[in-house]
Motif scaffolding. Sequence first.
Motif, short mmCIF file in Angstrom:
data_model
loop_
_atom_site.label_atom_id
_atom_site.label_comp_id
_atom_site.label_asym_id
_atom_site.label_seq_id
_atom_site.Cartn_x
_atom_site.Cartn_y
_atom_site.Cartn_z
N GLN A 1 4.38 -2.41 3.13
CA GLN A 1 3.50 -1.25 3.31
C GLN A 1 4.29 0.05 3.23
O GLN A 1 3.78 1.07 2.73
N ASP B 1 -2.24 0.55 1.55
CA ASP B 1 -2.84 -0.71 1.14
C ASP B 1 -3.49 -1.36 2.36
O ASP B 1 -2.82 -1.86 3.26
N GLY C 1 -1.47 -7.93 -5.58
CA GLY C 1 -0.95 -6.58 -5.45
C GLY C 1 -1.05 -5.81 -6.76
O GLY C 1 -1.33 -4.60 -6.77
N ASN D 1 -4.49 -4.35 -7.23
CA ASN D 1 -4.61 -3.07 -6.53
C ASN D 1 -3.92 -1.95 -7.29
O ASN D 1 -4.47 -0.87 -7.50
N ALA E 1 -6.07 5.25 -3.35
CA ALA E 1 -5.68 3.93 -2.87
C ALA E 1 -6.52 3.51 -1.67
O ALA E 1 -6.83 2.31 -1.50
N THR F 1 -8.23 -0.13 -2.02
CA THR F 1 -7.77 -1.24 -1.16
C THR F 1 -8.77 -1.58 -0.06
O THR F 1 -8.79 -2.71 0.42
N PHE G 1 3.09 -1.47 -5.43
CA PHE G 1 1.97 -2.33 -5.04
C PHE G 1 2.25 -3.80 -5.34
O PHE G 1 1.86 -4.69 -4.59
#
Length: 348
Positions: A75, A85, A126, A129, A140, A144, A236
């Motif tokens: 993160q 995220d 990931g 995303n 984001a 997310t 990501f």
Amino acid sequence: MSLDSKSAAPAHPAPGHQRRSALGSVLKLRELPVILALVILVTVTAALNPLFLSEQGIKDLLLNATILMILAVGQTLVIITRNIDLSVGSILGLVAFGTGSVFVAAPNLPIIAVFGIGILFGAVLGAVNGLLITVAKVPALVITLGTLYIFRGINNAWAGGTQYFAGDRPEAFGNLSVDTILGFPVITLIAVVVVAIVAVYMLGTRPGRDLYAIGSDPEAARLFGIPVTRRVLMAFVVNGALAGLAGVLYASRFNSVGATTGSGLELDVVAAAVVGGVAIFGGSGTVVGAAIGALLLTTITSALTALRVDKFWQQAIVGILILAAVVIDRIAGVRAARKLRIAEARNV
């Protein structure tokens, strides 16, 4: 010796000045308040409940923090680039249930291969995303939040009412959270290695330093030739891969995995990073700080439980820590900007 040769001689700072500079550098560390809070918390709790720092107590503290540490590291990469995220809990849940499914379908599959599958699965999620954010240019937070529910819905449809228990996995896989090396649980050592590798990557490589530049000023980063889109996508993907690793370790650590595995975990992950000194506005913070933040949050829960404090107060204290971290970071940013303006005015 001539006057010229004297003036050319290098000036060495006095030892006292060097010590003051070193002390000043330590006091400026963003992670220092978190470390001090952790030390104070452990000391007070151990004084009130000596069993808190027993051999088993320390092992439990480390095990409880392991999963959150790995997620907080991933993160951090995302937050540093001015993103977030919220889907990591759902990614962990999908990978954890997938790990149980793999062991049921292929019980003789090597454990290292299961780790590889889980990490790759997480990296793909990931990348989904990252592509939606960098290509579609959608914030984001929105993307997310949507994938949080999408991934969770997929897990619900896939798992249904099915749960995989400790008996469905190989004994050696379950022992990863039982066995120790020099007193440290194996899965905790895996988390420490992850923190070390990513820390070196962030501070010692060009792509890692680029993430800080992007978080500080994305437009300036583009002007300097930094491939912003590629770097954010990479952040990501790595975050997803680490969530995948955490999902595999979750399947080893806990007795069961199912449709609800990982629910609500994303908020704890963001909290760990922010409390650990990672600026929610991007551009600063370290993965080491995020890992310490994860350890602090899990230690707070364990400490208050050991002291028989109501669960409400556990959540309230975590909320206070998050607010304090954001306010302190904001005040520090305003002061730094003010000092910069004063310095520029003097130069003019």
